[in-house]
Design a protein around this motif. Structure first.
Motif, mmCIF file in Angstrom:
data_model
loop_
_atom_site.group_PDB
_atom_site.id
_atom_site.type_symbol
_atom_site.label_atom_id
_atom_site.label_comp_id
_atom_site.label_asym_id
_atom_site.label_seq_id
_atom_site.Cartn_x
_atom_site.Cartn_y
_atom_site.Cartn_z
ATOM 1 N N ALA A 168 125.230 14.999 34.901
ATOM 2 C CA ALA A 168 126.614 15.474 34.963
ATOM 3 C C ALA A 168 126.651 16.971 35.259
ATOM 4 C CB ALA A 168 127.334 15.174 33.658
ATOM 5 N N ILE A 170 125.891 17.505 38.919
ATOM 6 C CA ILE A 170 127.028 17.145 39.768
ATOM 7 C C ILE A 170 128.067 18.265 39.753
ATOM 8 C CG2 ILE A 170 128.914 15.512 40.114
ATOM 9 C CD1 ILE A 170 127.142 13.392 38.795
ATOM 10 N N ALA A 171 128.359 18.763 38.525
ATOM 11 C CA ALA A 171 129.338 19.850 38.406
ATOM 12 C C ALA A 171 128.868 21.071 39.195
ATOM 13 C CB ALA A 171 129.553 20.203 36.948
ATOM 14 N N SER A 223 127.038 21.068 41.879
ATOM 15 C CA SER A 223 127.244 20.829 43.312
ATOM 16 C C SER A 223 128.706 21.054 43.687
ATOM 17 C CB SER A 223 126.783 19.418 43.702
ATOM 18 O OG SER A 223 127.750 18.454 43.361
ATOM 19 N N GLY A 224 129.612 20.678 42.755
ATOM 20 C CA GLY A 224 131.036 20.910 42.995
ATOM 21 C C GLY A 224 131.357 22.388 43.053
ATOM 22 N N ARG A 284 141.468 25.917 41.706
ATOM 23 C CA ARG A 284 141.769 24.870 40.742
ATOM 24 C C ARG A 284 140.589 23.906 40.616
ATOM 25 N NH1 ARG A 284 145.889 20.381 39.832
ATOM 26 N NH2 ARG A 284 144.986 19.373 41.622
ATOM 27 N N SER A 285 140.049 23.491 41.746
ATOM 28 C CA SER A 285 138.917 22.560 41.724
ATOM 29 C C SER A 285 137.696 23.226 41.096
ATOM 30 C CB SER A 285 138.579 22.103 43.139
ATOM 31 O OG SER A 285 139.685 21.492 43.721
ATOM 32 N N ALA A 289 138.050 23.123 37.411
ATOM 33 C CA ALA A 289 137.837 21.767 36.897
ATOM 34 C C ALA A 289 136.341 21.479 36.776
ATOM 35 C CB ALA A 289 138.503 20.749 37.815
ATOM 36 N N ASN A 290 135.584 21.861 37.794
ATOM 37 C CA ASN A 290 134.135 21.642 37.753
ATOM 38 C C ASN A 290 133.481 22.452 36.640
ATOM 39 O OD1 ASN A 290 133.116 19.818 39.904
ATOM 40 N ND2 ASN A 290 134.358 21.161 41.169
ATOM 41 N N GLN A 332 134.864 23.303 33.894
ATOM 42 C CA GLN A 332 135.213 22.638 32.639
ATOM 43 C C GLN A 332 134.246 21.484 32.357
ATOM 44 O OE1 GLN A 332 137.624 23.872 30.834
ATOM 45 N NE2 GLN A 332 137.476 22.352 29.205
ATOM 46 N N VAL A 333 133.940 20.707 33.407
ATOM 47 C CA VAL A 333 132.987 19.596 33.262
ATOM 48 C C VAL A 333 131.632 20.131 32.822
ATOM 49 C CG1 VAL A 333 131.742 17.783 34.473
ATOM 50 C CG2 VAL A 333 134.133 18.163 34.973
ATOM 51 N N GLN A 352 131.736 21.191 29.159
ATOM 52 C CA GLN A 352 131.772 20.075 28.232
ATOM 53 C C GLN A 352 130.446 19.343 28.170
ATOM 54 O OE1 GLN A 352 134.996 17.428 28.416
ATOM 55 N NE2 GLN A 352 136.494 18.970 27.874
ATOM 56 N N SER A 353 129.788 19.183 29.322
ATOM 57 C CA SER A 353 128.483 18.502 29.317
ATOM 58 C C SER A 353 127.483 19.304 28.494
ATOM 59 C CB SER A 353 127.968 18.339 30.744
ATOM 60 O OG SER A 353 128.918 17.692 31.532
#
Lengths: 139, 125
Positions: free
Chosen positions: A8, A11-12, A14-15, A113-114, A117-118, A120-121, A124-125
């Motif tokens: 996770a 992935i974040a 990469s975002g 914004r995106s 969001a990433n 934040q992910v 949290q992970s």
């Protein structure tokens, strides 16, 4: 198989990378909103576009995001009358870049914004990983 | 089922939550990817329902089935609530809510595990 939480995080990441590349393209467009050519009738700066694609990472077994391509916007250039400009043609018209600053600003906000969001992910992970680790502390 | 079955449920839950976190991370990362369809993980009840089938090994020559732990952690496509012009169905707000849920559940299951562990320890001391 890798640890899901670490996947996770990857992935974040990469975002985050994809969105920051997008922000780079946007800032390049805004910076060059007035960049004309330097010889009479020359083409000005052409707006750059960016598109993303979902890419399967075989080792992670997850869908990362990547930049598919950075292209050039083929919409027509705006014509402005400015006979003193070195790029003016015989009628005194100058080709201006096909950039609408408002569109670029909207794109910038969306990228922002995106990105958040990433982020934040990722936070949290990392939190969840820390929770697991702290289970071992007070045994 | 042993009396300390709770540990197994807790670890299944943690595994499911991690898998869900990964799926949600993929959705958020692809929030601006044209044509990307949002995914999620099957609900946790599906994990509990699909308890692994064990073959009885009454003879040393019998084969045992490998336990498929991640079998129920399959990704499913979510019913799209909105779709952009580019065919993307990720709803960032919904994803943020889901992420909050996952985080909260994870903390809770970790705390339950810790509490249960302390119970066991206090019995031993």
């Amino acid at each position: 198989m890798q640890d899901s939480l670490q996947t996770a995080l990857r992935i974040a990441a990469s975002g985050l990378q994809a969105q920051s590349t997008r922000l780079r393209v946007v800032s390049q467009n805004i910076a060059n909103a007035q960049s004309t050519g330097s010889t009479p009738g020359a083409a000005p700066y052409a707006r750059q576009t960016i598109s993303f694609e979902s890419e399967m990472d075989k080792t992670l077994g997850a869908n990362l995001v990547g930049v598919k391509s950075i292209g050039v916007d083929s919409s027509p250039f705006k014509l402005e009358r400015d006979p003193g400009n070195p790029a003016a043609d015989e009628n005194g018209m100058v080709k201006m870049p096909n950039i609408d600053v408002l569109t670029e600003l909207a794109d910038m906000r969306e990228a922002n914004r995106s990105y958040e969001a990433n982020l934040q992910v990722a936070k949290q992970s990392a939190d969840m990983l820390n929770t697991t680790i702290s289970l071992m502390k007070d045994a | 089922m042993s009396s300390i079955y709770l540990f197994e449920v807790a670890s299944q839950k943690a595994q499911w939550l991690s898998a869900r976190q990964t799926a949600l991370a993929g959705d958020v990362a692809n929030a601006n990817t044209p044509g990307y369809r949002a995914v999620d993980i099957q609900p946790f009840s599906a994990v509990l329902d699909s308890s692994p089938i064990e073959l009885a090994t009454t003879n040393p020559a019998h084969l045992s089935l490998p336990q498929s732990e991640a079998g129920a952690l399959r990704e499913i496509e979510v019913e799209p609530t909105e779709q952009t012009l580019s065919g993307n169905t990720v709803n960032l707000e919904q994803q943020m809510i889901n992420l909050g849920d996952v985080n909260r559940d994870y903390t809770m299951s970790a705390n339950i595990r810790r509490a249960f562990h302390q119970l066991l320890l206090s019995a031993l001391k």
